[in-house]
Enzyme design. Structure first.
Site, short mmCIF file in Angstrom:
data_model
loop_
_atom_site.label_atom_id
_atom_site.label_comp_id
_atom_site.label_asym_id
_atom_site.label_seq_id
_atom_site.Cartn_x
_atom_site.Cartn_y
_atom_site.Cartn_z
N MET A 200 -3.67 30.46 -5.41
CA MET A 200 -3.04 31.69 -5.94
C MET A 200 -1.62 31.57 -5.41
O MET A 200 -1.43 31.45 -4.30
CB MET A 200 -3.95 33.04 -5.26
CG MET A 200 -3.44 34.23 -5.97
SD MET A 200 -3.41 35.76 -4.85
CE MET A 200 -1.65 35.72 -4.65
N ARG B 260 6.08 -26.27 1.77
CA ARG B 260 4.72 -26.17 2.05
C ARG B 260 4.20 -27.69 1.25
O ARG B 260 4.54 -27.70 -0.15
CB ARG B 260 3.89 -25.19 1.50
CG ARG B 260 2.31 -25.44 1.83
CD ARG B 260 1.57 -24.33 1.61
NE ARG B 260 1.64 -24.13 0.03
CZ ARG B 260 0.98 -23.12 -0.63
NH1 ARG B 260 0.52 -21.94 -0.01
NH2 ARG B 260 1.00 -23.13 -1.82
N GLY C 55 -2.96 24.92 -7.54
CA GLY C 55 -4.13 25.31 -7.53
C GLY C 55 -4.41 26.59 -6.58
O GLY C 55 -5.44 26.90 -6.75
N ARG D 240 3.05 36.24 -1.51
CA ARG D 240 2.95 34.86 -2.13
C ARG D 240 2.05 33.96 -0.86
O ARG D 240 2.34 34.07 0.20
CB ARG D 240 4.27 34.35 -2.07
CG ARG D 240 5.29 34.96 -2.94
CD ARG D 240 6.88 34.47 -3.11
NE ARG D 240 7.52 35.18 -3.87
CZ ARG D 240 8.04 34.66 -5.00
NH1 ARG D 240 7.96 33.81 -5.70
NH2 ARG D 240 8.93 35.49 -5.68
N HIS E 49 -11.32 4.60 -9.68
CA HIS E 49 -11.29 3.15 -10.20
C HIS E 49 -10.22 2.79 -10.96
O HIS E 49 -9.26 1.86 -10.66
CB HIS E 49 -12.56 2.92 -11.10
CG HIS E 49 -12.76 1.59 -11.56
ND1 HIS E 49 -12.23 1.26 -12.90
CD2 HIS E 49 -13.14 0.44 -11.16
CE1 HIS E 49 -12.50 0.00 -12.91
NE2 HIS E 49 -13.09 -0.49 -12.13
N GLY F 174 -0.78 -17.43 6.50
CA GLY F 174 -0.95 -17.19 5.05
C GLY F 174 -2.11 -16.09 4.90
O GLY F 174 -3.36 -16.35 4.86
N THR F 175 -1.67 -14.97 4.81
CA THR F 175 -2.61 -13.86 4.86
C THR F 175 -3.52 -13.75 3.85
O THR F 175 -4.60 -12.96 3.83
CB THR F 175 -1.89 -12.37 5.40
OG1 THR F 175 -0.57 -12.32 4.38
CG2 THR F 175 -1.41 -12.47 6.73
N ASN F 176 -3.17 -14.26 2.53
CA ASN F 176 -3.98 -14.25 1.43
C ASN F 176 -5.31 -15.06 1.76
O ASN F 176 -6.57 -14.57 1.75
CB ASN F 176 -3.39 -14.82 0.25
CG ASN F 176 -4.06 -14.62 -1.10
OD1 ASN F 176 -4.89 -13.42 -1.18
ND2 ASN F 176 -4.25 -15.58 -1.96
N ASP F 177 -5.08 -16.27 1.97
CA ASP F 177 -6.25 -16.95 2.40
C ASP F 177 -7.01 -16.74 3.88
O ASP F 177 -8.35 -16.50 3.81
CB ASP F 177 -5.93 -18.53 2.71
CG ASP F 177 -6.10 -19.24 1.17
OD1 ASP F 177 -6.22 -18.62 0.35
OD2 ASP F 177 -5.71 -20.36 1.32
N TYR G 32 10.02 -13.31 11.05
CA TYR G 32 10.12 -12.78 9.88
C TYR G 32 8.89 -12.53 8.82
O TYR G 32 7.80 -12.99 9.45
CB TYR G 32 11.30 -13.97 9.30
CG TYR G 32 10.08 -15.28 8.88
CD1 TYR G 32 9.34 -15.23 7.83
CD2 TYR G 32 10.30 -16.11 9.80
CE1 TYR G 32 8.70 -16.29 7.55
CE2 TYR G 32 9.34 -17.40 9.59
CZ TYR G 32 8.59 -17.41 8.33
OH TYR G 32 7.88 -18.48 8.17
N SER H 103 3.28 -20.15 9.72
CA SER H 103 3.50 -19.14 8.99
C SER H 103 2.00 -18.62 8.63
O SER H 103 1.08 -19.45 8.12
CB SER H 103 4.18 -19.80 7.81
OG SER H 103 4.14 -18.86 6.81
N LYS I 272 7.10 27.60 3.00
CA LYS I 272 7.97 28.93 2.40
C LYS I 272 8.22 29.75 3.53
O LYS I 272 9.53 30.29 3.92
CB LYS I 272 7.13 29.60 1.41
CG LYS I 272 7.85 30.41 0.45
CD LYS I 272 7.08 31.17 -0.62
CE LYS I 272 6.38 30.19 -1.37
NZ LYS I 272 6.22 30.53 -2.77
N ARG J 59 14.13 24.94 0.23
CA ARG J 59 13.04 23.72 0.52
C ARG J 59 13.77 22.42 0.28
O ARG J 59 14.76 22.68 -0.39
CB ARG J 59 11.84 23.86 -0.18
CG ARG J 59 11.89 23.83 -1.45
CD ARG J 59 10.48 24.06 -2.12
NE ARG J 59 10.88 24.10 -3.67
CZ ARG J 59 9.81 24.59 -4.48
NH1 ARG J 59 8.52 24.67 -4.04
NH2 ARG J 59 9.76 24.59 -5.92
N ARG K 25 6.31 -23.43 -2.58
CA ARG K 25 5.04 -24.26 -3.02
C ARG K 25 5.38 -25.38 -3.79
O ARG K 25 5.57 -25.39 -5.28
CB ARG K 25 4.15 -23.10 -3.73
CG ARG K 25 3.86 -22.03 -3.16
CD ARG K 25 3.26 -21.05 -4.32
NE ARG K 25 3.20 -19.69 -3.77
CZ ARG K 25 4.17 -18.98 -4.00
NH1 ARG K 25 5.48 -19.11 -4.43
NH2 ARG K 25 4.26 -17.56 -3.60
N CYS L 189 3.85 -15.42 4.96
CA CYS L 189 4.29 -16.04 3.69
C CYS L 189 3.47 -15.46 2.63
O CYS L 189 3.28 -15.76 1.51
CB CYS L 189 4.69 -17.31 3.55
SG CYS L 189 3.35 -18.21 3.67
#
Lengths: 912, 912
Positions: free
Chosen positions: A114, A633, A112, A103, A470, A799-802, A885, A797, A33, A347, A577, A865
């Site tokens: 003053m 694949r 939260g 202020r 959570h 496979g970042t999950n596995d 890519y 390629s 401000k 602002r 797939r 992928c």
């Protein structure tokens, strides 16, 4: 000489010099401000004179345990004298008193703390002087009582109710309905009563000395930085605790000094649509509070043009000037005091995702910013917004006006949801599963036992918890809209109700939550999915494409998905797939037959029956992606996934056997026995395929080697399809991908077999199709030995999950609703590694793979992928790793295009 | 000048110069036999004059498609002239003919190639001359017919039966029993008949020209290198195909020229025990073949001392000379021709493992070799031999003499086994499981369906397959003695018999197999376990300890295992699996209770009941390892492992429900219902703990974080035990190990909690115990981020089993009897990565971990506690990675000590 703790608004150059010229640092020193007020002064915009006490002073005050740092107060006094000179008024002077506001103002806007004490400088004497000066004793006593009330509640922490009670009492006595009808005498009496409340509750008199008022208000602002709510907010929002707040002391101007006075708020463009028109509300003869409080019906800013055309024109010019200066849409506050316009705040304005996109594009075309900046102005999350259901804008506005917006909390998981309230997970699940109801699950907070209910619900609402609670983590995980930490909610589990203020919501009542805004509405709100074909978005993304170096491909199994991906801008299919097609009703029986038989001839027959389907699937994909690469694949999942579940079979067998006990007629017995026999046969096969850890079992390339007929059939289907569409004139670029490679020899063996088959098919068809052969990198060993593997692969390629599963040794299916959440709650893991690539572990393996792979084969095409391909943070990592890519779900393609551009632009900024 | 293709025995220096002075290369050029004959000539030992045609000539011949390389034959003729000069005889000369043998000789001894043609140079004319020279026409015609017979069968591939038939016929005619009784005339007639057989079957005359004989025999040797059996053998034994064989042409000497002639074979030391005494057999007036064929009863070499004392002394000196020269025990052939001793061959003698150890130790003490060489002379497999059952030596010798050794094959998996023959897996399993029989499973070859039978059998025997056949791989995997590729076995699955020659073995008959020697015996043979406390072995291992740099620790869960490990030389406990104790009968109920309850108080009670047991377990371990480190790994396995199996529970529930259908009495029904309820409660818990991939689930440190009470109890037990034994005067060195760490924060959080508890316990006990805190490195991410992790760990212990599982993405339980075997059969994987550490993948991660870890903490103790810790190849890798120690099963400690010494010595050799 003492350090400089206080900066007049006109001293912004000095502040800039002190921090080294960085505007962000100026904001850090003076608060958002204060910095903006000073900046407005610098560019010649009318701001009431004033000054800012720095955040450094706040930190020094807090560090010392409550003493102003040396020289600060003297500097305040000096600055005050300067303001006196400018205004021609004198602080505490009876004849021409200066009033100021005090202020808080941290670098980031933050609830939260003053907030504000107005009218500092009023006391019995100066009030008298003001009355003489203005001739308006009602105005003066109203202002005076406001000072006492604000000072009492925000500086001394007195409960506001005590003061409100006095005003109610005054209304009763005067027999009027509203405060506006109270007279000067009424307000004078109220002021006196406020002072006695102040005395009774604080055991001291209200400070008549203006400097004491200012000093105490300043200290209160400083202290409020460490107030509980402020600390909680910073924890939840991830704002550091050592930034401190600045204090702004500003000359009071009054919008309530008659009909030539007014006050209002405005945005320089439409915050909902981004349209270029000033949008705002104002009131004549009113104070700022009144506009916000909604007690009086505000007027649209367009009215001001008619009421005060000259002032409106000045205001419009100022808005334009501010936009030009800040090169962004501004959210401003203004007051007109007796025909003089003052700007009290500016602002960057809050805006919807659509508005953000349109403003960025428009401003570029207006020449305010360049394309790169426009692209950087819009966050990937804002693009994502276009893909989630949102509340209908009109309906939402009406609900808001109707007072149905009952509370706000933390916007932890985007999207809008509407449903009936269920206070426990079992009920949420039952209502959703059995009764088909839309449910919002509401809990004080959630824990692992609640996950099944959360999954069944449309949205999640909690009264406690922060961004890493959570509830927040699970909601984001599973893409459920969620609002958490809504402190205003009072949930009574015994009564099965929640209350907000005087509103009571029962279990089963409808509510609506907006996970983007963190808002909770009563009743149902209609939802719509925003238009991804928004013309401004399309333009912005086309600019993003000019900057990004990463390709953006999509994961698609069916032609219709490929079509959509292409519409959204995908430049290839990064993952088809091929086995997804096996699950279709017309194919599954053949697939099951292929798995159930031990006879090679039966297996070949079954596969022959699947072949035409696969060929058609692939042909459709190739047609949709005419001219672009399509990575297919080969079969990946373990075979048991195509058969019934083992536990179910056991249960069914048990049921059949019990029925056998009861059967009397021979025909029934025979039929049951036959059923038992059939089920047992399937069960036997399922048992023989059963694995302790199927994720690490006979799947991927292992299956291809174990059952070569299956992959040969798939390769035949791919090449028959490719030859077929090539003859139709389609430009086809198939890339055959082997899953789950861990050793180069797997690839070598499969490549030999598959290339041989491809050659045969192409010879049969009389067509030569250019294709690539490559592999997933989804096993640590493949990454570690990428140099060996690259000798047999034209592309990688990730496979970042596995790869995440194996690098962490975590089974995603088991952990993601279990201990992973526990880990994020406890801060053991900063992020869910299945949502954002783990840089130090998985990222390190990717880096090894790219560098070893390209070391052997510099032209190696490297992509990703996994789902991470649509995550902005992961996309940034992919950019830095030099991937070719990213491939993500068609819906994430727009997000990925923007994120890839951000990565490239940030990279450029970092290296330039 | 043409290349030198032929080396006289006395030209070994030239050969050495040509190949660059390396003895191995000389053997490569001249073959093992040729090189040793030349070497004996060089050191002055009497060898019949001769020469060697090089392996290079063989390769050139084969490459050209069957032409001798340029200049070779001229060099043969020239060498022959040289031999003529030396012997004073002339090849093909009637008056004083030179006879020679022609023998193959590759670098490595190798069955399946053409072996020997003797008496080359005989024809009708030279035979006449020989008769005149020797006056012994019986001897000459016997020699002549042998030439025709050998030439026919080995050079021309004629079936031997045709020739044998003639001899039988001759015996019948003469009315005698044995060949020895046939007269000169008989042999002359046989020779004539042999020649006519030769003519009839080859359509050409037997070559009377000695040079033609020599040329054809030489070509036959060359060609036999690519004979089917030789190629098969090389494939099975892993010998390269481009080595070629040499041809040795040696002057014939005759041990059958009267009573002053003899022939025999001997070992310079006892090949069974290693005792220092010449061991051998000979015959007077006989040819070498006769000794080997076993037609005549041979005499023990000690007899020669009495019969020909001077010659024996010469022979003894030669043996000593050979041992001194070769610095190893020799296996020699000799012939005495009319009182003159000739050495025909020497080579390193085959020996049992015990003999190898004793000979190495004795030779060191005799000053022949140094300790380092002694250590290198014994292989880890030979030490391993001391740990497997073996056939009783005496019984085995008797069985051999009794003709019960019926066949030999490839010795693919060590140990001895005796059992009844079963020809299929189901029968093998049934006999073993149900009837408690010891079974040897016999198959032509095995496939995955046979694995259950192989696991049930004591040993495995196949007629086909090589070292990487399914049978061999599975047998080694599971430590089953196995002999494979026994070509002499003729298995008739229809008749359920196998035949070897004329011996028929029926299903259920007893056989015995020796996986060390690759031998198959008829009937039962008693087995014994060799004594690991063999004094020579103890000495050798103590020398090994002087060289190794790796510590050798053991994995032990119980005091008795720790005790044994210490006896075998372990220097610490590298892994105590603390949860193994949970499975004991007196603890499991408490553990189950702890898992079944949701109430923290009940959980704490159950744990409190386990605590005293754990404390005692640890105290026992500490006492046993007084003064040495003991690494205790905290709870690792998923909780469901302590509960009944899910499928079993479902089955039991089904059975109970069916019984309920039949129950009539109320009491029975009540009881059954109660049982159902109990089972369902357990099943519910099991279901809630069920994971798709438990290997990657809630276990290890994740469990420690999820249920902190459990690990706190364990830490309390460890420190209470440590304090207790410390008070007893035991020197205790506990090391607390966290399993399955993947992120540094896991370690950080656990370390804080556990160190706090340790401190409390030590304060309670008033004892300070020095301890270390560390982690398993068994997850790729832990290795990749070892620098972060090392900040919180004093030691790393590689869990290479899990690390291999995650690095390869392979579930060992599922794969090891499944596709992994397929992979090894197909050569996709060179080794089982669960037996030998995969260098390129797992090894690379270990290297990263060690280097990053030590980079942060140079004193970091790094060990390995997977099964790989007992595998010699893996131990070599661990040495090269600079690990502190390897930890293996107590039984493998001696093997590991030797292997670690080998690694250090090889390393020294490589760098010196």
């Amino acid at each position: 000489m003492a350090k400089k703790w206080v900066y007049l608004f006109e001293e912004v150059d000095e502040a800039e010099k002190y921090v080294g010229g960085d505007w962000e640092a100026v904001r850090g020193l003076l608060g958002g401000k204060g910095a903006n007020l000073a900046e407005m002064v610098r560019i010649g915009i009318p701001v009431p004179p004033g000054f800012t006490i720095t955040t450094e002073a706040c930190n020094a005050y807090l560090a010392s345990g409550g003493s102003f740092p040396e020289g600060m107060w003297d500097q305040v006094i000096e600055a005050l004298h300067h303001v006196e000179k400018k205004t021609g008024k004198v602080f505490g002077d009876r004849s021409n008193p200066l009033l100021v506001s005090c202020r808080s103002g941290a670098k980031f806007s933050m609830p939260g703390m003053m907030d504000t004490v107005l009218n500092i400088g009023l006391n019995d004497e100066t009030a008298q002087g003001m009355i003489e000066l203005t001739g308006d004793s009602r105005f003066v006593y109203d202002a005076y009582r406001r000072l006492v009330q604000m000072f009492g509640s925000v500086v001394m922490n007195l409960p506001d109710e005590a003061f409100e009670e006095v005003i109610s009492e005054a209304r009763r006595r005067a027999g009027v309905e509203s405060d506006a009808e109270l007279s000067a005498e009424d307000w004078q009496a109220v002021t006196l009563k406020f002072k006695s409340i102040f005395r009774r509750m604080t055991h001291r008199n209200f400070p008549e000395d203006p400097l004491s008022q200012l000093r105490m208000a300043t200290e209160a602002v400083f202290k409020s930085w460490n107030g509980k709510r402020a600390v909680d907010y910073r924890n939840a929002a991830g704002i550091p605790h050592d930034m401190g707040t600045a204090v702004n002391i500003v000359t009071m101007v009054f919008g309530n000094m008659g009909d030539d006075s007014a006050t209002g708020v405005a945005m320089t463009r439409d915050g909902s649509t981004g349209e270029k028109r000033i949008e705002g509300d104002y009131l004549t003869n009113a104070q700022g509070e009144d506009v916000v409080a909604g007690i009086r019906m505000t007027k649209d800013i367009s009215e001001l043009k008619k009421e005060m055309p000259e002032l409106y024109e000045e205001f419009e010019q100022i808005c334009r000037r501010l936009e030009e200066h800040y090169r962004d849409m501004q959210d401003v506050e203004f007051t007109i005091e007796r025909g003089k316009l003052w700007m009290l705040q500016t602002r960057d304005g809050k805006r919807t995702a659509q508005a953000a996109v349109r403003i960025a594009v428009d401003m570029t075309e207006e020449g305010l910013i360049d394309k790169a900046e426009a692209v950087l102005r819009v966050s990937p999350e804002q693009v994502d917004f276009f893909l989630h259901p949102q509340f209908d804008r009109q309906a939402r506005e009406e609900a808001r006006l109707a007072g149905r917006l009952i509370a706000t909390g933390l916007n932890v998981s985007p999207g809008a949801a509407t449903g009936v309230v269920a206070f426990d997970a079992d009920l949420a699940e039952a209502w959703s599963r059995e009764d088909g109801k839309d449910v919002i699950m509401v809990r004080p907070e959630t824990k692992p036992d609640d996950v099944h209910g959360m999954l069944a619900a449309k949205g999640i609402l909690t009264s406690r918890g922060g961004r890493t609670s959570h509830a927040a983590l699970v909601a984001r995980q599973f893409g459920k809209p969620a609002v958490v930490g809504v402190a205003a909610l009072n949930i009574d589990m015994a009564k099965r109700t929640m209350t907000v203020g005087d509103k009571v919501i029962h279990e089963g009542d409808w509510i609506s939550i907006d996970g983007n805004a963190g808002e909770v509405f009563l009743g149902q709100l209609p939802t719509t999915v925003p238009d991804i074909k928004d013309p401004w978005l399309i333009k912005l993304l086309s600019w993003a494409d000019e900057f990004r170096r990463l390709g953006v491909w999509a994961n698609a199994d069916y032609p219709k998905d490929a079509q959509r991906a292409r519409e959204y801008g995908a430049e290839g299919i990064g993952l088809c797939r091929s086995e997804h097609m096996f699950f279709e009703a017309d194919r599954l029986p053949h697939v099951v037959k292929m798995i159930m038989t031990d006879l090679p001839i039966e297996r070949r027959e079954a596969l022959a029956a699947v072949l035409p389907y696969q060929r058609e699937d692939f042909a459709g994909l190739f047609r949709a992606m005419d001219g672009l690469p399509v990575i297919i694949r080969l079969l990946d999942p373990p075979l048991h996934e195509f058969l019934p579940n083992r536990i179910d079979l056991l249960q069914e067998l048990c049921d059949l056997k019990i029925r056998l006990q009861h059967a009397q007629e021979l025909a029934v017995i025979d039929d049951l026995l036959a059923q038992v026999k059939r089920k047992e046969a399937v069960l036997n096969r399922v048992e023989s395929l059963h694995e302790q850890n199927p994720m690490l079992g006979l799947r991927g390339v292992r299956l291809g080697i174990h059952l070569p007929e299956v992959t040969l059939m798939q390769v035949r289907a791919i090449f028959e399809a490719a030859c077929m569409v090539e003859k139709e004139g389609v430009s086809v670029h198939p890339e055959i991908m082997i899953p789950l490679t861990s050793h180069v020899n797997e690839l070598k063996v499969q490549r030999e077999a598959l290339e041989k088959e491809a050659k045969i098919v192409m010879a049969e068809q009389g067509v030569q199709v250019k294709y690539k052969f490559g592999t997933m990198i989804e096993i640590p060993r493949a990454a570690l030995t990428a140099d060996q593997i690259a000798a047999y692969a034209e592309f990688f390629s990730f496979g970042t999950n596995d790869l995440t599963q194996t690098t962490f040794g975590i089974s995603r299916d088991d952990a993601e609703a279990g201990f992973l959440i526990e880990y994020m709650e406890n801060g053991i893991l900063p992020d869910n590694p299945f949502a954002t690539i783990d840089r130090d572990g998985v990222g390190a393996l990717m880096e090894i793979a790219v560098s070893k792979g390209r070391g052997v084969n510099p032209d190696l095409e490297c992509g990703i992928c996994g789902e991470h391909g649509g995550d902005p943070v992961s996309i940034d990592l992919c950019h830095r790793l030099g991937l070719t890519y990213v491939s993500c779900s068609p819906f994430r393609v727009p997000v990925a295009r923007l994120a890839a551009a951000h990565a490239a632009l940030r990279d450029e900024q970092a290296t330039s």
